[in-house]
Write an enzyme that holds these catalytic residues in place. Sequence first.
Site, PDB file in Angstrom:
ATOM      1  N   LYS A 118     -24.248  25.444  10.731  1.00 59.51           N
ATOM      2  CA  LYS A 118     -25.377  25.240  11.622  1.00 59.51           C
ATOM      3  C   LYS A 118     -26.578  24.848  10.767  1.00 59.51           C
ATOM      4  O   LYS A 118     -26.711  25.290   9.622  1.00 59.51           O
ATOM      5  CB  LYS A 118     -25.680  26.518  12.411  1.00 59.51           C
ATOM      6  CG  LYS A 118     -26.498  26.296  13.679  1.00 59.51           C
ATOM      7  CD  LYS A 118     -26.462  27.525  14.565  1.00 59.51           C
ATOM      8  CE  LYS A 118     -27.082  27.231  15.932  1.00 59.51           C
ATOM      9  NZ  LYS A 118     -26.990  28.377  16.853  1.00 59.51           N
TER      10      LYS A 118
ATOM     11  N   TRP B 263     -18.051  31.649  12.949  1.00 62.33           N
ATOM     12  CA  TRP B 263     -19.451  31.236  12.870  1.00 62.33           C
ATOM     13  C   TRP B 263     -20.304  32.487  12.771  1.00 62.33           C
ATOM     14  O   TRP B 263     -20.086  33.454  13.506  1.00 62.33           O
ATOM     15  CB  TRP B 263     -19.888  30.443  14.102  1.00 62.33           C
ATOM     16  CG  TRP B 263     -21.381  30.214  14.109  1.00 62.33           C
ATOM     17  CD1 TRP B 263     -22.069  29.280  13.399  1.00 62.33           C
ATOM     18  CD2 TRP B 263     -22.349  30.969  14.841  1.00 62.33           C
ATOM     19  NE1 TRP B 263     -23.419  29.403  13.631  1.00 62.33           N
ATOM     20  CE2 TRP B 263     -23.633  30.433  14.509  1.00 62.33           C
ATOM     21  CE3 TRP B 263     -22.290  32.048  15.707  1.00 62.33           C
ATOM     22  CZ2 TRP B 263     -24.811  30.940  15.050  1.00 62.33           C
ATOM     23  CZ3 TRP B 263     -23.468  32.564  16.248  1.00 62.33           C
ATOM     24  CH2 TRP B 263     -24.702  32.003  15.919  1.00 62.33           C
TER      25      TRP B 263
ATOM     26  N   HIS C 138     -16.420  20.813  18.163  1.00 60.09           N
ATOM     27  CA  HIS C 138     -17.057  21.469  19.300  1.00 60.09           C
ATOM     28  C   HIS C 138     -17.926  20.447  20.020  1.00 60.09           C
ATOM     29  O   HIS C 138     -18.916  19.964  19.464  1.00 60.09           O
ATOM     30  CB  HIS C 138     -17.914  22.652  18.848  1.00 60.09           C
ATOM     31  CG  HIS C 138     -17.137  23.908  18.667  1.00 60.09           C
ATOM     32  ND1 HIS C 138     -17.735  25.132  18.391  1.00 60.09           N
ATOM     33  CD2 HIS C 138     -15.806  24.162  18.761  1.00 60.09           C
ATOM     34  CE1 HIS C 138     -16.797  26.059  18.309  1.00 60.09           C
ATOM     35  NE2 HIS C 138     -15.625  25.498  18.517  1.00 60.09           N
TER      36      HIS C 138
ATOM     37  N   ASP D 237     -19.882  20.905  15.148  1.00 57.07           N
ATOM     38  CA  ASP D 237     -20.440  21.150  16.475  1.00 57.07           C
ATOM     39  C   ASP D 237     -21.510  20.105  16.741  1.00 57.07           C
ATOM     40  O   ASP D 237     -22.424  19.919  15.935  1.00 57.07           O
ATOM     41  CB  ASP D 237     -21.038  22.555  16.546  1.00 57.07           C
ATOM     42  CG  ASP D 237     -21.507  22.939  17.939  1.00 57.07           C
ATOM     43  OD1 ASP D 237     -22.396  22.235  18.477  1.00 57.07           O
ATOM     44  OD2 ASP D 237     -21.012  23.930  18.483  1.00 57.07           O
TER      45      ASP D 237
ATOM     46  N   ASP E 255     -18.331  23.722  23.860  1.00 58.37           N
ATOM     47  CA  ASP E 255     -19.268  24.807  23.559  1.00 58.37           C
ATOM     48  C   ASP E 255     -20.608  24.503  24.222  1.00 58.37           C
ATOM     49  O   ASP E 255     -21.466  23.839  23.639  1.00 58.37           O
ATOM     50  CB  ASP E 255     -19.443  24.968  22.049  1.00 58.37           C
ATOM     51  CG  ASP E 255     -20.211  26.236  21.698  1.00 58.37           C
ATOM     52  OD1 ASP E 255     -20.585  26.986  22.631  1.00 58.37           O
ATOM     53  OD2 ASP E 255     -20.435  26.485  20.500  1.00 58.37           O
TER      54      ASP E 255
ATOM     55  N   ASP F 272     -27.168  23.266  23.986  1.00 61.89           N
ATOM     56  CA  ASP F 272     -25.881  23.557  24.636  1.00 61.89           C
ATOM     57  C   ASP F 272     -25.856  23.222  26.120  1.00 61.89           C
ATOM     58  O   ASP F 272     -25.419  24.020  26.954  1.00 61.89           O
ATOM     59  CB  ASP F 272     -25.506  25.028  24.434  1.00 61.89           C
ATOM     60  CG  ASP F 272     -25.172  25.337  22.978  1.00 61.89           C
ATOM     61  OD1 ASP F 272     -24.271  24.683  22.447  1.00 61.89           O
ATOM     62  OD2 ASP F 272     -25.822  26.213  22.393  1.00 61.89           O
TER      63      ASP F 272
ATOM     64  N   ASP G  20     -29.860  22.383  19.485  1.00 63.07           N
ATOM     65  CA  ASP G  20     -28.681  23.135  19.926  1.00 63.07           C
ATOM     66  C   ASP G  20     -28.933  23.814  21.268  1.00 63.07           C
ATOM     67  O   ASP G  20     -28.849  25.033  21.395  1.00 63.07           O
ATOM     68  CB  ASP G  20     -28.327  24.176  18.861  1.00 63.07           C
ATOM     69  CG  ASP G  20     -26.977  24.826  19.133  1.00 63.07           C
ATOM     70  OD1 ASP G  20     -26.107  24.157  19.693  1.00 63.07           O
ATOM     71  OD2 ASP G  20     -26.818  26.001  18.778  1.00 63.07           O
TER      72      ASP G  20
ATOM     73  N   GLU H  24     -17.587  27.230  10.697  1.00 60.51           N
ATOM     74  CA  GLU H  24     -18.550  26.420  11.453  1.00 60.51           C
ATOM     75  C   GLU H  24     -19.966  26.555  10.900  1.00 60.51           C
ATOM     76  O   GLU H  24     -20.488  27.659  10.746  1.00 60.51           O
ATOM     77  CB  GLU H  24     -18.537  26.848  12.923  1.00 60.51           C
ATOM     78  CG  GLU H  24     -19.500  26.075  13.798  1.00 60.51           C
ATOM     79  CD  GLU H  24     -19.444  26.513  15.253  1.00 60.51           C
ATOM     80  OE1 GLU H  24     -20.208  25.971  16.062  1.00 60.51           O
ATOM     81  OE2 GLU H  24     -18.633  27.419  15.561  1.00 60.51           O
TER      82      GLU H  24
ATOM     83  N   HIS I  98     -25.218  21.149  16.127  1.00 60.75           N
ATOM     84  CA  HIS I  98     -25.596  21.951  14.971  1.00 60.75           C
ATOM     85  C   HIS I  98     -26.183  21.147  13.818  1.00 60.75           C
ATOM     86  O   HIS I  98     -26.226  21.631  12.683  1.00 60.75           O
ATOM     87  CB  HIS I  98     -24.400  22.756  14.473  1.00 60.75           C
ATOM     88  CG  HIS I  98     -24.102  23.948  15.323  1.00 60.75           C
ATOM     89  ND1 HIS I  98     -23.209  24.930  14.962  1.00 60.75           N
ATOM     90  CD2 HIS I  98     -24.590  24.337  16.530  1.00 60.75           C
ATOM     91  CE1 HIS I  98     -23.143  25.860  15.911  1.00 60.75           C
ATOM     92  NE2 HIS I  98     -23.975  25.507  16.868  1.00 60.75           N
TER      93      HIS I  98
END
Length: 418
Positions: free
Chosen positions: A228, A185, A286, A259, A326, A296, A294, A226, A262
Amino acid sequence: MRQDIARNYEEAKKQYASHGIDVDRALAELSDIKISIHCWQGDDVRGFLFRDQELSGGISVTGEYLGAARTPEELRADLTKAMSMIPGTHKVNLHAIYADTDESVDLDQLEPRHFQKWVDWAKEQGIGLDFNPTCFSHDKSKDGFTLSHPDPEIRQFWIDHCKASRRIGAFFGEQLGQTCVTNIWVPDGYKDVPVDRLAPRQRLKDALDEIFAEELNPAWNLDAVESKLFGIGSEAYVVGSHEFYMGYGMRNNKLICLDAGHFHPTEGIAGKLSSLALFTDGILLHVSRPMRWDSDHVVIMDDELLEIGRELVRNHLLHTTHIGLDFFDGSINRIAAWVIGTRNTIKALLKAKLEPTEKLKQAELDGDYTTRLALMEEFKSYPFGAVWDYYCEKMGVPVREEWLAEVKRYEQDVLLKR
């Protein structure tokens, strides 16, 4: 086995069996699933190579909870403690900045020997390792570009770093007998609207082609890319978009990483899994929680997580999907974050395995949408918790919230002394 747990489990088995669900088999299958636990939750994505480097690439960790790991030894101890409260045998996912070495080494010069202590620890734990090149928080990434950088010398630095990372991943796989997934990424992009969207993507494509030119044993290392949607500092344009990496991954037989954080703020990834599965040999997933895109946050059992679990189980994708976590939260006990997020991910998979999938599919084929909806709703209140408690007890980890007391003891005995 505690009598109350065993008794509740037997009663739950009867209820599920009435719909043709073999609970014992579901638990046996669950025990074979490996979740890749991300090391960077334990120290707020600081790593050990450049401890004084500020986070960049749109990455931000908030909170100052006590006890963040300061050394590789502390991080491994924390991971060991966390895994002792998570049922099953799993993997740990490392970033390149977590090299355990006394040498002064830059990212493009990393070698497998700089991670030998991680491999030795993984052997002791009986776990596998996954890997990621670290294309952020470095002097050569300060302007927001790495593999697509217009300066060929800077671009080559990142190409060499990713080449080195693939070799490290293959080393992990060979040494541990478990395939390592090496995921690339990069944060490359523009804060404002660019004039030329094509040229950076052409540079990224060419860089990836050079990185992947070296053939490695797929039994040891699998490559993933990956995407985004946007990031802090790349709000207008990200070079490695979903469309870019989906095309690149499918054409070049690389794992495409989805992800959960993302994509668009209200966009879920569960529905994407079946589409990708038709055209790829595998997927990297992810699991995160994008409270505000994002962000997280620690994974909870929300609707999106449950839907991801259902998609993986209903479509028999678990054997081709590599599941990693993640998230990073510095505002709570970091070990508790690992335990909560990993246990919830496993719970979602178990809950999906305890649904009458074939009966639901048949009702759908028959056009009996009444039965489909009724069963899906009623199964939400089936005694899943009794099965989960039994699984934890059987696997020798704390049942329900009993793990929290162990985390608090570790905090008093270890974390407070850091």
